[in-house]
Motif scaffolding. Structure first.
Motif, PDB file in Angstrom:
ATOM      1  N   LEU A 136      21.137 -11.659  -1.171  1.00  0.00           N
ATOM      2  CA  LEU A 136      20.379 -12.511  -2.106  1.00  0.00           C
ATOM      3  C   LEU A 136      19.159 -12.706  -1.254  1.00  0.00           C
ATOM      4  O   LEU A 136      19.154 -13.242  -0.070  1.00  0.00           O
ATOM      5  N   GLU A 137      18.026 -12.972  -1.860  1.00  0.00           N
ATOM      6  CA  GLU A 137      16.767 -13.372  -1.373  1.00  0.00           C
ATOM      7  C   GLU A 137      16.132 -14.227  -2.385  1.00  0.00           C
ATOM      8  O   GLU A 137      16.169 -14.063  -3.573  1.00  0.00           O
ATOM      9  N   ALA A 138      15.784 -15.406  -2.138  1.00  0.00           N
ATOM     10  CA  ALA A 138      15.116 -16.493  -3.132  1.00  0.00           C
ATOM     11  C   ALA A 138      14.491 -17.538  -2.307  1.00  0.00           C
ATOM     12  O   ALA A 138      14.757 -17.791  -1.319  1.00  0.00           O
ATOM     13  N   PHE A 139      13.476 -18.307  -3.012  1.00  0.00           N
ATOM     14  CA  PHE A 139      13.108 -19.291  -2.201  1.00  0.00           C
ATOM     15  C   PHE A 139      13.876 -20.358  -1.961  1.00  0.00           C
ATOM     16  O   PHE A 139      14.639 -20.802  -3.012  1.00  0.00           O
ATOM     17  N   ARG A 140      13.860 -21.001  -0.800  1.00  0.00           N
ATOM     18  CA  ARG A 140      14.594 -21.851  -0.345  1.00  0.00           C
ATOM     19  C   ARG A 140      16.099 -21.752  -0.713  1.00  0.00           C
ATOM     20  O   ARG A 140      16.990 -22.650  -1.075  1.00  0.00           O
ATOM     21  N   LEU A 141      16.710 -20.535  -0.447  1.00  0.00           N
ATOM     22  CA  LEU A 141      17.909 -20.051  -0.915  1.00  0.00           C
ATOM     23  C   LEU A 141      19.120 -21.105  -0.311  1.00  0.00           C
ATOM     24  O   LEU A 141      19.735 -21.573  -1.041  1.00  0.00           O
ATOM     25  N   LEU A 142      19.077 -21.229   0.897  1.00  0.00           N
ATOM     26  CA  LEU A 142      19.958 -22.069   1.653  1.00  0.00           C
ATOM     27  C   LEU A 142      20.300 -23.235   1.190  1.00  0.00           C
ATOM     28  O   LEU A 142      21.171 -23.795   0.780  1.00  0.00           O
ATOM     29  N   PRO A 143      19.148 -24.074   1.284  1.00  0.00           N
ATOM     30  CA  PRO A 143      19.215 -25.503   0.907  1.00  0.00           C
ATOM     31  C   PRO A 143      19.547 -25.719  -0.343  1.00  0.00           C
ATOM     32  O   PRO A 143      20.373 -26.681  -0.930  1.00  0.00           O
ATOM     33  N   ARG A 144      19.093 -24.799  -1.434  1.00  0.00           N
ATOM     34  CA  ARG A 144      19.422 -24.849  -2.842  1.00  0.00           C
ATOM     35  C   ARG A 144      21.120 -24.456  -3.147  1.00  0.00           C
ATOM     36  O   ARG A 144      21.365 -25.110  -3.737  1.00  0.00           O
ATOM     37  N   LEU A 145      21.499 -23.524  -2.309  1.00  0.00           N
ATOM     38  CA  LEU A 145      22.720 -23.019  -2.413  1.00  0.00           C
ATOM     39  C   LEU A 145      23.834 -23.697  -1.761  1.00  0.00           C
ATOM     40  O   LEU A 145      24.812 -24.043  -2.234  1.00  0.00           O
ATOM     41  N   PHE A 146      23.407 -24.147  -0.582  1.00  0.00           N
ATOM     42  CA  PHE A 146      24.422 -25.178  -0.024  1.00  0.00           C
ATOM     43  C   PHE A 146      23.678 -26.434   0.274  1.00  0.00           C
ATOM     44  O   PHE A 146      23.031 -26.812   1.446  1.00  0.00           O
ATOM     45  N   PRO A 147      23.760 -27.453  -0.631  1.00  0.00           N
ATOM     46  CA  PRO A 147      23.001 -28.817  -0.273  1.00  0.00           C
ATOM     47  C   PRO A 147      23.568 -29.829   0.566  1.00  0.00           C
ATOM     48  O   PRO A 147      23.028 -30.707   0.884  1.00  0.00           O
ATOM     49  N   VAL A 148      25.045 -29.577   0.849  1.00  0.00           N
ATOM     50  CA  VAL A 148      25.428 -30.617   1.745  1.00  0.00           C
ATOM     51  C   VAL A 148      25.344 -30.297   3.215  1.00  0.00           C
ATOM     52  O   VAL A 148      25.430 -29.060   3.599  1.00  0.00           O
ATOM     53  N   ALA A 149      24.940 -31.137   3.921  1.00  0.00           N
ATOM     54  CA  ALA A 149      24.784 -31.143   5.450  1.00  0.00           C
ATOM     55  C   ALA A 149      26.158 -30.755   6.122  1.00  0.00           C
ATOM     56  O   ALA A 149      27.011 -31.325   5.900  1.00  0.00           O
ATOM     57  N   PRO A 150      25.880 -29.878   7.200  1.00  0.00           N
ATOM     58  CA  PRO A 150      26.989 -29.871   8.071  1.00  0.00           C
ATOM     59  C   PRO A 150      27.479 -31.036   8.812  1.00  0.00           C
ATOM     60  O   PRO A 150      26.559 -31.746   9.059  1.00  0.00           O
ATOM     61  N   MET A 151      28.735 -31.179   9.063  1.00  0.00           N
ATOM     62  CA  MET A 151      29.119 -32.452   9.876  1.00  0.00           C
ATOM     63  C   MET A 151      28.532 -32.749  11.121  1.00  0.00           C
ATOM     64  O   MET A 151      28.513 -33.523  12.000  1.00  0.00           O
ATOM     65  N   PHE A 152      27.905 -31.270  11.772  1.00  0.00           N
ATOM     66  CA  PHE A 152      27.360 -31.327  13.197  1.00  0.00           C
ATOM     67  C   PHE A 152      25.771 -31.824  12.958  1.00  0.00           C
ATOM     68  O   PHE A 152      25.199 -31.955  14.364  1.00  0.00           O
ATOM     69  N   VAL A 162      32.538 -21.463  18.413  1.00  0.00           N
ATOM     70  CA  VAL A 162      32.786 -20.322  18.979  1.00  0.00           C
ATOM     71  C   VAL A 162      33.180 -19.539  17.936  1.00  0.00           C
ATOM     72  O   VAL A 162      34.188 -19.856  17.184  1.00  0.00           O
ATOM     73  N   SER A 163      32.626 -18.586  17.570  1.00  0.00           N
ATOM     74  CA  SER A 163      32.446 -17.808  16.560  1.00  0.00           C
ATOM     75  C   SER A 163      32.439 -16.285  16.707  1.00  0.00           C
ATOM     76  O   SER A 163      31.819 -15.728  17.627  1.00  0.00           O
ATOM     77  N   PRO A 164      33.282 -15.435  15.841  1.00  0.00           N
ATOM     78  CA  PRO A 164      33.013 -13.994  16.025  1.00  0.00           C
ATOM     79  C   PRO A 164      31.521 -13.479  16.186  1.00  0.00           C
ATOM     80  O   PRO A 164      30.674 -13.883  15.013  1.00  0.00           O
ATOM     81  N   ALA A 165      31.208 -12.685  17.009  1.00  0.00           N
ATOM     82  CA  ALA A 165      29.935 -12.244  17.158  1.00  0.00           C
ATOM     83  C   ALA A 165      29.342 -11.349  15.519  1.00  0.00           C
ATOM     84  O   ALA A 165      28.082 -11.607  15.489  1.00  0.00           O
ATOM     85  N   ASP A 166      30.096 -10.722  15.022  1.00  0.00           N
ATOM     86  CA  ASP A 166      29.696 -10.250  13.535  1.00  0.00           C
ATOM     87  C   ASP A 166      29.117 -11.379  12.530  1.00  0.00           C
ATOM     88  O   ASP A 166      28.403 -10.967  11.775  1.00  0.00           O
ATOM     89  N   ILE A 167      29.769 -12.491  12.780  1.00  0.00           N
ATOM     90  CA  ILE A 167      29.451 -13.605  11.573  1.00  0.00           C
ATOM     91  C   ILE A 167      28.590 -14.806  12.322  1.00  0.00           C
ATOM     92  O   ILE A 167      28.055 -15.536  11.554  1.00  0.00           O
ATOM     93  N   ALA A 168      28.652 -14.884  13.629  1.00  0.00           N
ATOM     94  CA  ALA A 168      28.086 -16.134  14.223  1.00  0.00           C
ATOM     95  C   ALA A 168      26.586 -16.382  13.923  1.00  0.00           C
ATOM     96  O   ALA A 168      26.318 -17.704  13.801  1.00  0.00           O
ATOM     97  N   PHE A 169      25.823 -15.447  13.733  1.00  0.00           N
ATOM     98  CA  PHE A 169      24.541 -15.851  13.370  1.00  0.00           C
ATOM     99  C   PHE A 169      24.100 -15.129  11.961  1.00  0.00           C
ATOM    100  O   PHE A 169      22.931 -14.984  11.855  1.00  0.00           O
ATOM    101  N   SER A 170      25.004 -15.024  11.073  1.00  0.00           N
ATOM    102  CA  SER A 170      24.647 -14.995   9.753  1.00  0.00           C
ATOM    103  C   SER A 170      23.926 -16.015   9.159  1.00  0.00           C
ATOM    104  O   SER A 170      23.816 -17.226   9.758  1.00  0.00           O
ATOM    105  N   ARG A 171      23.412 -15.970   8.071  1.00  0.00           N
ATOM    106  CA  ARG A 171      22.605 -17.178   7.183  1.00  0.00           C
ATOM    107  C   ARG A 171      23.520 -18.213   7.073  1.00  0.00           C
ATOM    108  O   ARG A 171      23.383 -19.169   7.146  1.00  0.00           O
ATOM    109  N   PHE A 172      24.710 -17.697   6.426  1.00  0.00           N
ATOM    110  CA  PHE A 172      25.720 -18.638   6.209  1.00  0.00           C
ATOM    111  C   PHE A 172      26.152 -19.765   7.275  1.00  0.00           C
ATOM    112  O   PHE A 172      26.245 -20.862   7.488  1.00  0.00           O
TER     113      PHE A 172
END
Length: 392
Positions: A136-152, A162-172
């Motif tokens: 997926l590629e779109a203008f302001r994709l992440l804040p539009r798709l995931f509008p809730v702030a993380p608890m951190f 502490v996250s698996p290396a293959d997903i640790a730096f994914s966009r999600f």
């Protein structure tokens, strides 16, 4: 409050969105992270106490598995309670709740696949791809798709993920890790080493280490939830838990373990496989979304009666058909201010699969995955997860 006015599958366990479920666990954790004087009862953290909390999320580790296949294990010995997962009982919904502290009704991820016409229809929000299509590629994709702030994001205490290396730096992951330090790892030994290194870093200040391990889930999908491979993986995780307890002795760390969902097994003979050129697919305006154990449908305008008649004739004893409106009003997706696109993501109908049954369809360009172990439904094995707690 749940307001269910329709039949439910056999062996249904309803989600608890209060203290008896993952949502309550996550909401109270969010409060502890963001309010300086708060405590966290699940981790035996007193209000205002400076504490080191290590939350281990073992993807797919159901409470029934732990109480039966895990008898005599360190994890079973430290088990404190049973929690329910959220609905659907799946990673996209539950892990997002564990990172935001809100229910699926609010964060809007009601399955591995969701429907969002802004981004091409049916999409997979964790890998951020169209179903059977490109990223997926779109203008302001992440804040539009995931509008809730993380608890951190507004935490007043340090947080390490502490996250698996293959997903640790994914966009999600990056979007939902805002406010936290990300520590990638490769393999179970590295997982344990990373947790201890982060514990050393937080030794004086206290804070949270949120550590996620996905291999048990992956093996259960491929080989079955009680397979030799899954049991062997559990044994390795249990040994890691023992080693962490020993290594953290004297630090008064809280070692909390839970899971996003449990598992049930499904045979190919109990899979409703919709042919790409079949009559049912022609009734649908989009591919199925949600989960193969709880599928959401978008029926074409004018095809509702035909679709409901097909379901009544062919799905008796295999699935419960519920209108999207009734499902949305039931509260099964949890409390809170509803995600603005939730009605679209529920669709016109939901199929709640009976124990052992799944439903799949096919999209051109998509790689079909045969699964023995499945989840997403409302059965006890899928819905119940353990709460394990040890103080060191």
């Amino acid at each position: 409050m749940l307001d269910i006015r329709f039949a439910l599958p056999v062996d249904t366990v309803l989600p608890d969105y209060d203290a008896g479920g993952l949502h309550g666990l996550a909401a109270s954790l969010r409060q502890w992270l963001q309010a300086p004087g708060a405590g966290w009862a699940a981790g035996e953290v007193e209000p205002g106490e400076r504490a080191l909390v290590i939350l281990l999320v073992i993807d797919g580790l159901g409470d029934h598995f732990l109480r039966t296949m895990g008898v005599g294990s360190a994890l079973e010995a430290a088990r404190k309670a049973t929690l329910t997962s959220v609905c659907p009982s799946t990673t996209a919904s539950a892990v997002t709740t564990l990172m935001t502290g809100v229910a699926p009704a609010v964060h809007g991820l009601n399955g591995w696949f969701i429907h969002d016409r802004r981004f091409g229809g049916v999409i997979a929000p964790l890998p951020l791809m169209q179903r059977g299509g490109p990223p997926l590629e779109a203008f302001r994709l992440l804040p539009r798709l995931f509008p809730v702030a993380p608890m951190f994001h507004h935490a007043c205490r340090p947080v390490n993920l502490v996250s698996p290396a293959d997903i640790a730096f994914s966009r999600f992951s990056l979007h939902h890790a805002r406010g936290a330090h990300i520590e990638p790892y490769q393999g179970l030994e590295d997982f344990g080493a990373a947790i201890l290194a982060m514990a050393d870093a937080l030794g004086r200040s206290g804070g949270l280490i949120h550590a996620y391990y996905p291999v048990f889930d992956a093996l259960s999908h491929v080989h079955g939830s009680r397979s030799a491979e899954a049991v062997a993986c559990f044994s390795r995780v249990d040994e890691l838990f023992r080693r962490l307890q020993l290594a953290l002795v004297g630090r008064d760390a809280r070692l909390v373990v839970t899971a996003d969902h449990g598992f049930t097994d499904a045979s190919p003979e109990r899979c409703i496989d919709l042919a790409p050129d079949g009559e049912v697919v022609r009734m649908l305006a989009a591919p199925l979304f949600g989960e193969r154990r709880l599928a959401f449908c978008r029926v074409r305008e004018g095809a509702t009666r035909e679709f409901e008649a097909w379901a009544q004739e062919h799905l008796a004893g295999k699935a419960v058909l519920v209108s999207g409106e009734a499902f949305l009003g039931s509260g099964l997706l949890g409390p809170g201010a509803l995600h603005p696109r939730l009605a679209e993501r529920v669709g016109t109908h939901a199929l709640l699969m009976e124990p052992g049954w799944t439903i799949v369809d096919h999209v051109e360009g998509e790689i079909a995955h045969e699964m023995i172990g499945v989840h997403g439904g409302l059965s006890a094995d899928e819905m119940r997860v353990p709460l394990v707690m040890a103080r060191t």
